[in-house]
Design an enzyme around this catalytic site. Sequence first.
Site, PDB file in Angstrom:
ATOM      1  N   ASP A  10       0.872  -1.175   0.000  1.00 25.13           N
ATOM      2  CA  ASP A  10       0.000   0.000   0.000  1.00 25.13           C
ATOM      3  C   ASP A  10       0.908   1.223   0.000  1.00 25.13           C
ATOM      4  OD1 ASP A  10      -2.751   1.099   2.169  1.00 25.13           O
ATOM      5  OD2 ASP A  10      -1.522   2.203   0.720  1.00 25.13           O
ATOM      6  N   ASN A  24      -6.279  12.834 -11.163  1.00 25.39           N
ATOM      7  CA  ASN A  24      -6.981  13.283 -12.366  1.00 25.39           C
ATOM      8  C   ASN A  24      -6.639  14.760 -12.543  1.00 25.39           C
ATOM      9  OD1 ASN A  24      -8.994  15.031 -10.977  1.00 25.39           O
ATOM     10  ND2 ASN A  24      -9.651  13.069 -10.134  1.00 25.39           N
ATOM     11  N   GLY A  32      -9.616   4.908  -6.056  1.00 24.69           N
ATOM     12  CA  GLY A  32      -8.334   4.234  -6.251  1.00 24.69           C
ATOM     13  C   GLY A  32      -7.226   4.748  -5.351  1.00 24.69           C
ATOM     14  N   VAL A  33      -6.025   4.807  -5.914  1.00 20.71           N
ATOM     15  CA  VAL A  33      -4.886   5.229  -5.091  1.00 20.71           C
ATOM     16  C   VAL A  33      -5.026   6.707  -4.716  1.00 20.71           C
ATOM     17  CG1 VAL A  33      -3.317   5.836  -6.992  1.00 20.71           C
ATOM     18  CG2 VAL A  33      -2.380   4.973  -4.852  1.00 20.71           C
ATOM     19  N   ASP A  34      -5.671   7.487  -5.573  1.00 24.81           N
ATOM     20  CA  ASP A  34      -5.918   8.918  -5.289  1.00 24.81           C
ATOM     21  C   ASP A  34      -6.724   9.045  -4.004  1.00 24.81           C
ATOM     22  OD1 ASP A  34      -7.354  11.586  -7.403  1.00 24.81           O
ATOM     23  OD2 ASP A  34      -6.111  11.636  -5.607  1.00 24.81           O
ATOM     24  N   SER A 117      -2.506   4.722 -14.366  1.00 29.54           N
ATOM     25  CA  SER A 117      -3.502   4.536 -15.430  1.00 29.54           C
ATOM     26  C   SER A 117      -4.036   3.124 -15.599  1.00 29.54           C
ATOM     27  CB  SER A 117      -2.958   5.009 -16.801  1.00 29.54           C
ATOM     28  OG  SER A 117      -3.002   6.415 -16.888  1.00 29.54           O
ATOM     29  N   THR A 118      -3.567   2.172 -14.790  1.00 33.00           N
ATOM     30  CA  THR A 118      -3.965   0.768 -15.021  1.00 33.00           C
ATOM     31  C   THR A 118      -5.160   0.345 -14.178  1.00 33.00           C
ATOM     32  OG1 THR A 118      -2.412  -0.051 -13.358  1.00 33.00           O
ATOM     33  CG2 THR A 118      -1.605   0.128 -15.628  1.00 33.00           C
ATOM     34  N   GLY A 119      -5.791   1.279 -13.483  1.00 32.66           N
ATOM     35  CA  GLY A 119      -7.008   0.968 -12.717  1.00 32.66           C
ATOM     36  C   GLY A 119      -8.209   1.569 -13.422  1.00 32.66           C
TER      37      GLY A 119
HETATM   38  N1  APR Z   1      -1.262   1.517  -3.082  1.00 33.49           N
HETATM   39  C1  APR Z   1      -0.692   1.186  -4.267  1.00 33.49           C
HETATM   40  N2  APR Z   1      -1.379   1.028  -5.412  1.00 33.49           N
HETATM   41  C2  APR Z   1      -2.720   1.197  -5.342  1.00 33.49           C
HETATM   42  C3  APR Z   1      -3.399   1.541  -4.142  1.00 33.49           C
HETATM   43  C4  APR Z   1      -2.613   1.700  -2.984  1.00 33.49           C
HETATM   44  N3  APR Z   1      -3.151   2.042  -1.804  1.00 33.49           N
HETATM   45  N4  APR Z   1      -4.749   1.637  -4.419  1.00 33.49           N
HETATM   46  C5  APR Z   1      -4.882   1.342  -5.718  1.00 33.49           C
HETATM   47  N5  APR Z   1      -3.686   1.070  -6.287  1.00 33.49           N
HETATM   48  C6  APR Z   1      -3.355   0.689  -7.659  1.00 33.49           C
HETATM   49  C7  APR Z   1      -4.445   0.067  -8.482  1.00 33.49           C
HETATM   50  O1  APR Z   1      -4.586  -1.304  -8.146  1.00 33.49           O
HETATM   51  C8  APR Z   1      -3.879   0.258  -9.877  1.00 33.49           C
HETATM   52  O2  APR Z   1      -2.946  -0.767 -10.164  1.00 33.49           O
HETATM   53  O3  APR Z   1      -3.034   1.872  -8.369  1.00 33.49           O
HETATM   54  C9  APR Z   1      -3.119   1.584  -9.760  1.00 33.49           C
HETATM   55  C10 APR Z   1      -3.798   2.765 -10.442  1.00 33.49           C
HETATM   56  O4  APR Z   1      -5.202   2.618 -10.330  1.00 33.49           O
HETATM   57  P1  APR Z   1      -6.159   3.879 -10.010  1.00 33.49           P
HETATM   58  O5  APR Z   1      -5.940   4.300  -8.621  1.00 33.49           O
HETATM   59  O6  APR Z   1      -7.537   3.495 -10.433  1.00 33.49           O
HETATM   60  O7  APR Z   1      -5.602   5.042 -10.958  1.00 33.49           O
HETATM   61  P2  APR Z   1      -5.770   5.285 -12.534  1.00 33.49           P
HETATM   62  O8  APR Z   1      -6.061   4.032 -13.285  1.00 33.49           O
HETATM   63  O9  APR Z   1      -4.570   6.093 -12.910  1.00 33.49           O
HETATM   64  O10 APR Z   1      -7.085   6.187 -12.612  1.00 33.49           O
HETATM   65  C11 APR Z   1      -7.016   7.501 -12.109  1.00 33.49           C
HETATM   66  O11 APR Z   1      -8.981   7.240 -10.796  1.00 33.49           O
HETATM   67  O12 APR Z   1      -9.005   7.509  -8.528  1.00 33.49           O
HETATM   68  C12 APR Z   1      -9.293   8.126  -9.722  1.00 33.49           C
HETATM   69  O13 APR Z   1      -8.974  10.463  -9.276  1.00 33.49           O
HETATM   70  C13 APR Z   1      -8.431   9.344  -9.952  1.00 33.49           C
HETATM   71  O14 APR Z   1      -9.663  10.040 -11.869  1.00 33.49           O
HETATM   72  C14 APR Z   1      -8.456   9.438 -11.443  1.00 33.49           C
HETATM   73  C15 APR Z   1      -8.427   7.979 -11.875  1.00 33.49           C
END
Ligand code: APR
Length: 169
Positions: A10, A24, A32-34, A117-119
């Site tokens: 994490d 974003n 997500g991670v944001d 970008s992979t989520g």
């Molecule tokens: N620690 C590490 N990696 C994480 C965590 C964490 N706590 N939570 C999620 N992830 C991973 C996800 O599993 C994925 O592999 O981060 C990666 C990116 O996924 P997202 O967080 O969905 O980000 P992204 O695909 O770049 O989409 C960004 O999502 O949350 C919104 O505001 C954000 O609009 C933006 C979009």
Amino acid sequence: MQRFFITVGDITHSQVDAIVNAANTTLLGGSGVDGAIHRAAGPELLAECRTLRGCETGKAKITAGYHLPAKHVIHTPGPIWRGGGYHEAELLSSCYRSCLTLAVEHGCKTIDFPSISTGVYAYPLPQAARIALTTIRDFLAQNDTLTQVRMVCHTESTAKIYRNVLVTL
Ligand code: APR
């Protein structure tokens, strides 16, 4: 790449100079991670982000880490996957390069990335991993101030894909 490591965990627990947030373009938080980073950092992070007036895809902006163990958060909006014909690869590479450049400019020695970008943004993981790893490798070949760069994968399955790509580089 002896200064680069792939780990599972994490990123909000990372005790490094900077963690990267897959944000974003509003920089006003999300899921997500944001969402995880904002929850762990506390409301002061959003307050500082509000002063930044957003960020372009592929660019990066830096804030303090507040209640996170990391000193800084580097926010970068990754590209939304739309099939590959909209410069997604160049934009994703630019995210990694912009974050590394900003980290060095701010005297950071250690930086942790999530898999940008992979989520939610649905970038195919093997392609995103190849772009991330080649961009990081090329940057480290030109820069020796960073002492540690890590890809912090949230799951073992993500880490497996990064490791499989790393051995092909
Ligand atoms: N620690 C590490 N990696 C994480 C965590 C964490 N706590 N939570 C999620 N992830 C991973 C996800 O599993 C994925 O592999 O981060 C990666 C990116 O996924 P997202 O967080 O969905 O980000 P992204 O695909 O770049 O989409 C960004 O999502 O949350 C919104 O505001 C954000 O609009 C933006 C979009």
